[in-house]
Design an enzyme around this catalytic site. Structure first.
Site, PDB file in Angstrom:
ATOM      1  N   THR A 271      39.400  33.166  36.116  1.00  0.00           N
ATOM      2  CA  THR A 271      40.343  32.350  37.137  1.00  0.00           C
ATOM      3  C   THR A 271      40.341  33.218  38.313  1.00  0.00           C
ATOM      4  OG1 THR A 271      42.380  33.174  36.541  1.00  0.00           O
ATOM      5  CG2 THR A 271      41.659  31.455  35.291  1.00  0.00           C
TER       6      THR A 271
ATOM      7  N   ALA B 228      42.587  36.998  34.786  1.00  0.00           N
ATOM      8  CA  ALA B 228      44.005  36.607  35.816  1.00  0.00           C
ATOM      9  C   ALA B 228      43.947  37.800  36.712  1.00  0.00           C
ATOM     10  CB  ALA B 228      45.130  36.519  34.957  1.00  0.00           C
TER      11      ALA B 228
ATOM     12  N   VAL C 269      42.782  41.954  33.390  1.00  0.00           N
ATOM     13  CA  VAL C 269      43.372  42.078  34.726  1.00  0.00           C
ATOM     14  C   VAL C 269      42.193  41.981  35.770  1.00  0.00           C
ATOM     15  CG1 VAL C 269      44.894  43.145  36.216  1.00  0.00           C
ATOM     16  CG2 VAL C 269      45.429  42.822  33.889  1.00  0.00           C
ATOM     17  N   LYS C 270      42.237  41.120  36.604  1.00  0.00           N
ATOM     18  CA  LYS C 270      41.334  41.004  37.762  1.00  0.00           C
ATOM     19  C   LYS C 270      41.882  41.689  39.019  1.00  0.00           C
ATOM     20  CE  LYS C 270      37.762  37.463  39.185  1.00  0.00           C
ATOM     21  NZ  LYS C 270      37.686  36.213  39.372  1.00  0.00           N
ATOM     22  N   LEU C 271      41.053  42.582  39.613  1.00  0.00           N
ATOM     23  CA  LEU C 271      41.498  43.511  40.692  1.00  0.00           C
ATOM     24  C   LEU C 271      40.619  43.356  41.724  1.00  0.00           C
ATOM     25  CD1 LEU C 271      42.080  46.321  38.231  1.00  0.00           C
ATOM     26  CD2 LEU C 271      44.122  45.533  39.491  1.00  0.00           C
TER      27      LEU C 271
END
Ligand code: G3P
Length: 217
Positions: free
Chosen positions: A27, A56, A82-84
């Protein structure tokens, strides 16, 4: 090659799950906005649908705040990734979060050097954006090729997650180029099964079958 589905639309994910083709979900803030739903709630719901990673994305810009947001998102479910963003702060957060055993997806990658840094920061996934490079007349697939060579040269374990995939051709090229994963909009994923000769052949077989007057069960 693994397929992730690039959507926050629960109904679309549920419809694709029986195919066995969905290895994960990605997402981003735009997809959350499109869903019209509460971020944490929708991430929790997606995570409950499958065991694979569900990306996310944090929205803070400073490393310490990204780390706090990342830890909070990772607390939603074991399969949160975790998207960074690929900024220096994003890399610092990536290093800290992976060091704590949290899966990370470093996103908005547009150069091989950026991908090299993400691998050195221990990213679980690197997301080169193919379509957005094509949009500015740069061959996005060249970037995947370059990252593949660099990662193989140094045995980096970071997986190449081809993102911003817009067409069946992008999927094929990403597979030929050695991307580990493609994150694909549901419409593109469904379209991969289609071929006009399949439809034509099926019709001919069924027309002939009808002429036999038989039934299988
Ligand atoms: O995974 C990132 C992807 O959603 C971006 O796609 O089509 O907005 O460039 P697009």
């Amino acid at each position: 090659m693994k397929f992730f589905v690039d959507t926050a639309d629960i109904a679309e994910i549920k419809a694709l799950l029986p195919s066995g083709l969905v290895d994960g979900v990605t997402t981003n803030p735009s997809l959350i906005m499109k869903s019209g739903r509460d971020f944490r709630e929708v991430v929790a719901e997606i995570c409950g649908l499958l065991d694979g990673p569900v990306s996310a994305e944090v929205t803070a810009l400073e490393a310490d705040k990204m780390i706090s947001e990342g830890e909070s998102l990772a607390g939603i479910a074991d399969n949160v990734c975790v998207k960074l963003p690929l900024t220096m702060d994003g890399l610092i957060a990536c290093k800290a979060l992976t060091g704590n055993g949290i899966k990370t997806n470093v996103t908005l990658c547009f150069s091989a050097n950026q991908a090299l840094l993400a691998a050195k920061a221990g990213a679980t996934f690197i997301s080169p954006f193919i379509g957005r490079l094509d949009d500015i007349n740069i061959d996005g697939m060249d970037l995947i090729r370059e990252i593949r060579v660099i990662y193989d040269n140094y045995d980096f374990r970071t997986e190449i997650l081809a993102a911003s995939i817009r067409s069946a051709n992008h999927v094929k090229e990403a597979a030929l180029t050695g991307a580990d994963v493609a994150t694909v909009p549901p419409s593109v994923l469904k379209g991969l099964a289609n071929h006009p000769l399949t439809d034509k052949g099926l019709k001919a077989f069924l027309d002939d079958w009808a002429k036999t007057g038989q039934k299988i069960i």
